[in-house]
Design a protein around this motif. Structure first.
Motif, short mmCIF file in Angstrom:
data_model
loop_
_atom_site.label_atom_id
_atom_site.label_comp_id
_atom_site.label_asym_id
_atom_site.label_seq_id
_atom_site.Cartn_x
_atom_site.Cartn_y
_atom_site.Cartn_z
N ARG A 138 -57.14 -31.36 4.80
CA ARG A 138 -58.29 -31.51 5.69
C ARG A 138 -58.32 -32.90 6.32
N TYR A 139 -58.02 -33.90 5.51
CA TYR A 139 -58.00 -35.29 6.01
C TYR A 139 -56.93 -35.46 7.07
N THR A 193 -57.91 -33.65 10.39
CA THR A 193 -58.95 -34.42 11.10
C THR A 193 -58.37 -35.68 11.73
N THR A 194 -57.44 -36.33 11.02
CA THR A 194 -56.81 -37.55 11.54
C THR A 194 -56.03 -37.24 12.81
N THR A 232 -64.74 -36.01 7.63
CA THR A 232 -64.21 -35.07 6.63
C THR A 232 -65.17 -34.89 5.47
N LEU A 258 -56.53 -33.36 1.05
CA LEU A 258 -55.58 -34.16 1.82
C LEU A 258 -55.20 -33.47 3.12
N VAL A 302 -62.66 -40.76 10.50
CA VAL A 302 -62.01 -39.61 9.85
C VAL A 302 -62.59 -39.41 8.46
N GLY A 303 -62.74 -40.50 7.70
CA GLY A 303 -63.32 -40.38 6.36
C GLY A 303 -64.74 -39.84 6.39
N PHE A 328 -58.38 -38.87 -0.25
CA PHE A 328 -58.74 -39.58 0.98
C PHE A 328 -58.21 -41.01 0.96
N GLY A 370 -54.58 -40.65 1.69
CA GLY A 370 -54.38 -40.41 3.11
C GLY A 370 -54.53 -41.68 3.93
N THR A 388 -62.30 -46.35 4.28
CA THR A 388 -62.55 -45.05 3.65
C THR A 388 -63.63 -45.15 2.58
#
Length: 362
Positions: free
Chosen positions: A13-14, A17-18, A79, A11, A75-76, A106, A109, A289
């Motif tokens: 990392r997600y 990146t977002t 990541t 989460l 983003v999905g 994910f 997120g 996602t």
């Protein structure tokens, strides 16, 4: 306990990146919109570079809101591909954690991103757009052109057992002062009783005041009047709100505006479509996602080509285009708003889950 720690790591990392994607997209939007603002308004007396920068900043949230589904898709994919290339997903699978389990962070997120876009970004975008329109109108007024040279959306009012359709070539004061007006009066069966062409029409308390009017009745000679009044049950506040596009109305105000529109007998399909679209936004991001997961989970292990990633991008783009197209049908009344908005989202969720089931569980 192990999965809880891993879920927090995924989460995080997600989320990181977002944030980077949102910053990058915002920068691109800001530069593009500033260039367009400078091109369109550099000749106005009130224009200046600092003012144009502020105007662009006010408009940016509305444009950013429209890119959120693509942000969720990229983003999905980014990541998951990054985790795959670093063999973190391979280790996760070897630890006995299924793909359905490590996809949950994910999905969570994406849900949070959708909720924030509806409850935070959307009200800010609506406020910023209204302020931007006011600033732009002020610049044009300083240049001697306060009238908004755009076609008035057709208004339909019901008063005294008759329906009246009102249109105009341009308007001022947020639609309460119309220019080059056409009014078509209909009976209860939809037959035309009277057409009025006026140089201007001003909305007063309970009536429209028409100036320089030409009246045409079927089978009669046209008659000209200097001024005339047409009774109306439209309030100034509603007409002013009617001039705004549904996309510029804050989510928390949509239900009230729908009730007001229905109380006047005016179609609220566009507002209802926008309301359901915002409600479905978190689930649309979850569908994006899942699409990202279908093309990213096995990318490194099976050395799949770039065409697989391109397929995921195209699939997300097609989903977005379909949702926009069907929303247009819902706004026009071709489909019920709830059907127009939710059917593509539900179908996308089902397809994404089905593909993942086939890939992971056979």
């Amino acid at each position: 306990m192990m999965f809880g720690t891993l879920a927090r790591y995924f989460l995080t990392r997600y989320a990181i990146t977002t944030v980077w994607f949102l910053l990058g997209v915002s920068a691109i939007i800001f530069l593009a919109d500033f260039s367009e603002t400078a091109r369109r308004m550099s000749g106005l007396p009130g224009y200046s570079v600092p003012a144009a920068l502020g105007l662009t900043a006010l408009r940016m949230p509305l444009i950013l809101q429209q890119t959120i589904p693509f942000v969720a898709l990229f983003v999905g994919m980014t990541t998951l591909i990054s985790l795959n290339r670093r063999y973190e997903l391979v280790v996760t699978r070897a630890a006995g954690i299924s793909a359905w389990q490590f996809i949950l962070p994910f999905v969570g997120g994406a849900l949070v991103l959708g909720l924030l876009s509806v409850t935070v970004l959307n009200p800010v975008a609506a406020w910023g757009e209204s302020k931007a329109l006011s600033v732009e109108a002020g610049w044009r007024e300083d240049g001697g052109s306060s009238r908004q040279q755009q076609v008035l959306p057709w208004l339909r009012q019901s008063s005294g057992g008759q329906d009246t359709i009102i249109g105009a070539k341009s308007f001022e004061d947020n639609g309460t002062l119309l220019h080059d007006v056409v009014l078509i009066h209909l009976d209860k069966d939809g037959n035309i009783l009277l057409r009025q062409d006026a140089q201007s029409a001003k909305l007063e308390d309970g009536y429209w005041l028409l100036n320089n009017v030409s009246e045409i009745r079927p089978g009669h000679v046209p008659v000209r009047e200097a001024t005339t009044r047409i009774s109306t049950n439209l309030r100034r506040e509603f007409v002013q709100e009617r001039m705004t596009q549904p996309e510029t109305v804050a989510f928390f105000d949509l239900s009230h505006k729908i009730d007001v529109a229905q109380s006047f007998g005016i179609s609220s399909k566009a507002l209802e479509t926008q309301y359901h679209f915002l409600l479905s936004m978190p689930f649309l991001l979850v569908a994006m996602t899942l699409i990202a997961a279908t093309v990213s989970l096995k990318f490194s292990r099976f050395a799949q080509s770039r065409s697989v990633i391109l397929g995921g991008i195209v699939s997300g783009f097609v989903l977005y285009v379909v949702t926009v197209l069907v929303r247009a049908f819902g706004s026009s009344g071709v489909f019920p708003p709830i059907v127009a908005v939710w059917v593509p989202v539900v179908v996308a969720l089902a397809l994404g889950a089905t593909i993942l089931l086939h890939q992971e569980d056979g």
